[in-house]
Scaffold this motif. Structure first.
Motif, mmCIF file in Angstrom:
data_model
loop_
_atom_site.group_PDB
_atom_site.id
_atom_site.type_symbol
_atom_site.label_atom_id
_atom_site.label_comp_id
_atom_site.label_asym_id
_atom_site.label_seq_id
_atom_site.Cartn_x
_atom_site.Cartn_y
_atom_site.Cartn_z
ATOM 1 N N GLU A 334 -32.495 -5.785 9.116
ATOM 2 C CA GLU A 334 -31.576 -6.727 8.485
ATOM 3 C C GLU A 334 -32.055 -8.174 8.586
ATOM 4 N N ASP A 335 -32.922 -8.453 9.557
ATOM 5 C CA ASP A 335 -33.454 -9.822 9.668
ATOM 6 C C ASP A 335 -34.773 -9.998 8.925
ATOM 7 N N GLY A 336 -35.133 -8.995 8.087
ATOM 8 C CA GLY A 336 -36.299 -9.137 7.219
ATOM 9 C C GLY A 336 -37.622 -8.782 7.841
ATOM 10 N N GLU A 337 -37.617 -8.058 8.956
ATOM 11 C CA GLU A 337 -38.862 -7.703 9.652
ATOM 12 C C GLU A 337 -39.194 -6.231 9.394
ATOM 13 N N PHE A 338 -40.473 -5.945 9.141
ATOM 14 C CA PHE A 338 -40.916 -4.566 8.990
ATOM 15 C C PHE A 338 -41.276 -3.997 10.365
ATOM 16 N N VAL A 339 -40.663 -2.870 10.703
ATOM 17 C CA VAL A 339 -40.940 -2.151 11.950
ATOM 18 C C VAL A 339 -41.528 -0.804 11.564
ATOM 19 N N ILE A 340 -42.722 -0.481 12.065
ATOM 20 C CA ILE A 340 -43.328 0.792 11.697
ATOM 21 C C ILE A 340 -42.700 1.921 12.506
ATOM 22 N N ASN A 341 -42.324 2.982 11.818
ATOM 23 C CA ASN A 341 -41.744 4.152 12.482
ATOM 24 C C ASN A 341 -42.831 5.162 12.830
ATOM 25 N N GLU A 342 -43.653 5.532 11.836
ATOM 26 C CA GLU A 342 -44.725 6.486 12.099
ATOM 27 C C GLU A 342 -45.689 6.516 10.926
ATOM 28 N N ILE A 343 -46.825 7.181 11.133
ATOM 29 C CA ILE A 343 -47.735 7.517 10.043
ATOM 30 C C ILE A 343 -47.860 9.033 9.971
ATOM 31 N N ASN A 344 -48.205 9.521 8.802
ATOM 32 C CA ASN A 344 -48.540 10.932 8.606
ATOM 33 C C ASN A 344 -49.962 10.998 8.077
ATOM 34 N N THR A 345 -50.869 11.627 8.845
ATOM 35 C CA THR A 345 -52.267 11.694 8.430
ATOM 36 C C THR A 345 -52.515 12.779 7.384
ATOM 37 N N MET A 346 -51.595 13.737 7.235
ATOM 38 C CA MET A 346 -51.621 14.680 6.116
ATOM 39 C C MET A 346 -50.190 14.811 5.617
ATOM 40 N N PRO A 347 -49.736 13.822 4.846
ATOM 41 C CA PRO A 347 -48.345 13.828 4.387
ATOM 42 C C PRO A 347 -48.090 14.976 3.423
ATOM 43 N N GLY A 348 -46.817 15.334 3.297
ATOM 44 C CA GLY A 348 -46.457 16.333 2.297
ATOM 45 C C GLY A 348 -46.924 15.897 0.922
ATOM 46 N N MET A 349 -47.523 16.840 0.202
ATOM 47 C CA MET A 349 -47.988 16.541 -1.160
ATOM 48 C C MET A 349 -47.418 17.563 -2.130
ATOM 49 N N THR A 350 -46.158 17.941 -1.875
ATOM 50 C CA THR A 350 -45.461 18.816 -2.805
ATOM 51 C C THR A 350 -45.173 18.019 -4.081
ATOM 52 N N PRO A 351 -44.749 18.689 -5.146
ATOM 53 C CA PRO A 351 -44.467 17.951 -6.388
ATOM 54 C C PRO A 351 -43.407 16.861 -6.236
ATOM 55 N N ILE A 352 -42.548 16.961 -5.210
ATOM 56 C CA ILE A 352 -41.495 15.957 -5.038
ATOM 57 C C ILE A 352 -41.783 15.001 -3.878
ATOM 58 N N SER A 353 -42.932 15.144 -3.246
ATOM 59 C CA SER A 353 -43.237 14.310 -2.082
ATOM 60 C C SER A 353 -43.495 12.862 -2.492
ATOM 61 N N MET A 354 -43.188 11.949 -1.568
ATOM 62 C CA MET A 354 -43.291 10.536 -1.892
ATOM 63 C C MET A 354 -44.732 10.056 -1.998
ATOM 64 N N TYR A 355 -45.654 10.629 -1.212
ATOM 65 C CA TYR A 355 -47.031 10.136 -1.252
ATOM 66 C C TYR A 355 -47.626 10.220 -2.660
ATOM 67 N N PRO A 356 -47.640 11.393 -3.319
ATOM 68 C CA PRO A 356 -48.188 11.404 -4.681
ATOM 69 C C PRO A 356 -47.355 10.604 -5.674
ATOM 70 N N GLN A 357 -46.032 10.527 -5.447
ATOM 71 C CA GLN A 357 -45.206 9.734 -6.362
ATOM 72 C C GLN A 357 -45.570 8.251 -6.286
ATOM 73 N N MET A 358 -45.827 7.758 -5.070
ATOM 74 C CA MET A 358 -46.197 6.344 -4.933
ATOM 75 C C MET A 358 -47.521 6.053 -5.616
ATOM 76 N N TRP A 359 -48.481 6.993 -5.490
ATOM 77 C CA TRP A 359 -49.768 6.735 -6.133
ATOM 78 C C TRP A 359 -49.676 6.885 -7.650
ATOM 79 N N GLN A 360 -48.806 7.771 -8.119
ATOM 80 C CA GLN A 360 -48.629 7.859 -9.569
ATOM 81 C C GLN A 360 -48.063 6.548 -10.111
#
Length: 385
Positions: A334-360
């Protein structure tokens, strides 16, 4: 190693690189791995690559599977299994442990082992322990076979949420408050371990999120609103991992950003936002994959916020020594700061997954994304680099 450097015979036309898509595995994310494999198999350019699908069953057997992506989809709210597409028989697929030999062999009981040909690169779409955590990557390093994604260290760091946060903190990335309960603490003094969590709640407030330390796809996570729900939450997390992580709730928006390795280094995608799901307490497994809660792509951020989260995503990629791809998940507080939660080194790449959607949304289609990941793997050697 590039595509054009593959060994050729003067009497034969140049052969296509052979890609082994390895999926399934022994973790609780087995089913999502199968769905991801179906999407990858469907997207691979068959005019450019030969493909060998290999499934790892829940009990760890490597099996030759049918190249039928349409059978690797969620049906009637059920995720598929490797056994659904495994070829008949009890044989197992074996990778060579000789770096000078990339011949894959399938062995049936009572039969002479059958050679399946050489593999030039492995695309390991496994999620969770025994696949995404550096174990499979170590095997491939021993075999001398290039593979898509991060190496042993980065994969292990990316799987263990405690050490991931420790690495990020050491590189100056902001993480939220957390406490870890290791198996030995629980075994030696359960009441003291519980008190450690209760004291943490006293300092940071309820609700808390109780998680397996080394799992993904939001499996085994419980949002705990008060002390009455703590026992069940701990038991659920420990079903997936004897080491648990407890996090304070952060007030803010959930923002994700993809990172992809190009020939000149990693670049970030446009970010996405995960809105609070209407029918779920948080963005859990069912919200992600069963009910397909849609994300917002691109995220409605200011140009400055977009540039900042892209920078931080690449910083996280570099901090953990990642390769190939990463999805980085943040909270915009709420104060405008980005806090990292985690990374995924092999994220889900299903047809509805966010990783391929972001790159599209960034301008790279799913088939182009798969090709870039394979090419990045072919450029790298195994071993120290």
């Amino acid at each position: 190693m590039s595509t054009e450097n593959l060994p050729q015979s003067p009497e034969q036309p140049p052969r296509k690189p052979r890609v082994a898509v390895v999926f399934g595995g022994r973790s609780s994310e087995h089913g999502i791995s199968v769905v991801t494999a179906g999407a990858v198999l469907k997207a691979v350019d068959r005019t450019k690559y030969d493909v060998l699908p290999i499934g790892i069953t829940r009990d760890g057997r490597w099996a030759l599977t049918a190249d039928e992506p349409e059978r690797m989809a969620i049906t009637d709210r059920r995720t598929p299994e490797v056994e659904d597409v495994a070829e008949p028989g009890e044989g197992g697929v074996v990778l060579p442990l000789d770096p000078g030999n990339r011949e894959v062999v399938v062995s049936e009981p009572g039969s002479v082992p059958k050679a399946l040909g050489e593999v030039d690169v492995v695309f390991p779409v496994l999620h969770g322990p025994y696949g995404e955590d550096g174990t499979l990557q170590g095997l491939l390093e021993l075999s001398g076979v290039p593979y898509v994604g991060s190496g042993v260290l980065a994969s292990a760091v990316g799987q263990d949420k405690e050490y991931m946060k420790r690495v990020f903190t050491s590189f100056g990335l902001k993480v939220g408050p957390y406490v870890v309960i290791r198996p030995r603490e629980w075994e030696q003094d359960e009441s003291a371990a519980r008190k450690k969590i209760v004291d943490f709640a006293g300092e940071h407030g309820w609700p808390l999120f109780v998680k397996p330390a080394r799992a993904g796809s939001s499996i085994g996570i419980t949002k705990v609103d008060d002390i009455a729900g703590l026992g069940d939450a701990i038991a659920e997390a420990q079903r997936h991992d004897p080491k648990i992580l407890v996090e304070a709730a952060l007030r803010g928006r959930e923002i994700e950003c993809g990172v992809l390795e190009f020939a000149d280094g990693p670049r970030a995608s446009v970010p996405s936002e995960i809105p609070p799901p209407d029918a779920h307490a948080y963005y859990d497994f069912e919200a992600k994959y069963i009910d397909s809660t849609p994300g917002i792509v691109p995220a409605p951020l200011t140009p400055e916020e977009t540039a900042e989260v892209q920078r931080l995503a690449v910083d996280a990629f570099e901090a953990a020594s990642c390769e190939g791809l990463v999805r980085a998940d943040f909270f915009l507080t709420e104060d405008g700061e980005f806090v990292i939660n985690e990374i995924n080194t092999m994220p889900g790449m299903t047809p509805i997954s966010m990783y391929p959607q972001m790159w599209q949304a960034t301008g790279i289609s799913y088939p182009e994304l798969v090709d870039k990941l394979i090419q990045a793997a072919l450029r790298r050697s195994t071993g120290l680099r």
